[in-house]
Design an enzyme around this catalytic site. Structure first.
Site, mmCIF file in Angstrom:
data_model
loop_
_atom_site.group_PDB
_atom_site.id
_atom_site.type_symbol
_atom_site.label_atom_id
_atom_site.label_comp_id
_atom_site.label_asym_id
_atom_site.label_seq_id
_atom_site.Cartn_x
_atom_site.Cartn_y
_atom_site.Cartn_z
ATOM 1 N N HIS A 60 6.942 -2.562 -33.834
ATOM 2 C CA HIS A 60 6.063 -2.721 -35.002
ATOM 3 C C HIS A 60 4.695 -3.197 -34.534
ATOM 4 C CE1 HIS A 60 7.519 -6.789 -34.420
ATOM 5 N NE2 HIS A 60 6.822 -7.277 -35.422
ATOM 6 N N HIS A 62 2.771 -6.039 -35.289
ATOM 7 C CA HIS A 62 2.298 -7.418 -35.207
ATOM 8 C C HIS A 62 1.675 -7.665 -33.829
ATOM 9 C CE1 HIS A 62 4.842 -9.191 -38.703
ATOM 10 N NE2 HIS A 62 3.584 -9.020 -39.065
ATOM 11 N N ASP A 64 1.807 -9.981 -31.643
ATOM 12 C CA ASP A 64 2.627 -10.445 -30.514
ATOM 13 C C ASP A 64 3.466 -9.321 -29.900
ATOM 14 O OD1 ASP A 64 3.841 -10.849 -33.113
ATOM 15 O OD2 ASP A 64 5.538 -11.779 -32.093
ATOM 16 N N HIS A 65 3.308 -8.092 -30.429
ATOM 17 C CA HIS A 65 4.019 -6.929 -29.879
ATOM 18 C C HIS A 65 3.051 -5.850 -29.365
ATOM 19 C CE1 HIS A 65 7.971 -8.336 -31.435
ATOM 20 N NE2 HIS A 65 7.123 -9.058 -32.163
ATOM 21 N N HIS A 136 11.787 -7.056 -41.961
ATOM 22 C CA HIS A 136 10.701 -7.857 -41.409
ATOM 23 C C HIS A 136 9.503 -7.748 -42.353
ATOM 24 C CE1 HIS A 136 8.832 -10.151 -38.329
ATOM 25 N NE2 HIS A 136 7.993 -9.226 -37.941
#
Ligand SMILES: [Zn+2]
Ligand SMILES: [Zn+2]
Length: 244
Positions: A60, A62, A64-65, A136
């Site tokens: 996904h 976000h 932090d990814h 999520h």
């Protein structure tokens, strides 16, 4: 198959756990799943190297990814590499276009192949992958590699996702917080244990660990084991698991 956990942390730093990144390798095939902050350094430290990564699969969007995507592109360009394939859920093309609009000088440095996928089966970097929609705050896909490895992405614990990982040798699952943190969009150990109860999974590794989990690992494992008696461990950065 070899699976290397590059980053087992989350959006808040612990100083030791970097953001999400996992490398899956088999024969001559190498695939990076997610590319959060710190993953570029971990690729170097792991000995795998950023030059080896010509395909990235995103769960996904976000930060932090995806935060190290542009740094990965720049490093590959500087190293003389010419391509990068980026595969992810709906919106991946728009996100990459947006990043390149902000950092205009990175346009046309690499030949990018961007592909969007939905729940179901597809191929990437020589791997047969199944995707499953998680629960999520952004659309997110969990990924399964035949009967060997499943990564939950970011998700609450729920029966559908555990069923998706059923009979897999290794499940790497989001377990962001201890039980006393009131959280949605991520599981607590108690909820994860309850959903895992009765499932047949070889080993579960916990990841996406917020600083809140520091010093509380034993208690979190106990909470999971209240309902689930399988093998559960905490994942660590730069740990490699070999799956036969
Ligand atoms: Zn997320
Ligand atoms: Zn995350």
């Amino acid at each position: 198959m070899r699976v290397t956990f590059l980053g087992t942390g989350s959006a808040m730093p612990t100083g030791e756990r970097f953001q999400t990144g996992i490398v899956v390798q088999e024969d001559e095939h190498t695939l990076l799943i997610d590319c959060g902050s710190g993953v570029l350094h971990r690729l170097q430290q792991s000995g795998i190297g950023y030059e080896e990564i010509s395909s990235v699969l995103l769960t996904h969007h976000h930060l932090d990814h995806v935060a190290d995507l542009l740094p990965l592109m720049k490093a590959r360009w500087l190293a003389g590499e010419e391509t990068l394939e980026i595969v992810g859920p709906q919106g991946t093309k728009a996100m990459i276009d947006g990043l390149l609009e902000v950092h205009e000088y990175m346009q046309d440095k690499l030949e990018l192949q961007v592909r969007e996928v939905v729940a179901g089966d597809f191929d990437v970097a020589g791997f047969d992958v199944s995707a499953y929609e998680t629960r999520h705050s952004l659309p997110c896909l969990a990924y399964r590699f035949d009967d060997r490895f499943t990564f939950s992405g970011d998700s609450e614990a729920f029966a559908g996702l555990v069923n998706f990982a059923e009979e897999c040798a290794i499940l790497l699952h989001d377990c962001s917080f201890p039980d006393d943190v009131d959280v949605s969009n991520h599981p607590t150990p108690e909820k994860l244990g309850a959903e895992l109860a009765g499932s047949d999974i070889g080993r579960v590794y916990l990841t996406h660990l917020y600083p809140h989990t520091e010093g509380r690992h034993e208690e979190m494992l106990e909470s999971i084991s209240a309902e689930y008696d399988g093998d559960v461990r905490f994942a660590k950065d730069l740990q490699t698991v070999t799956i036969t």
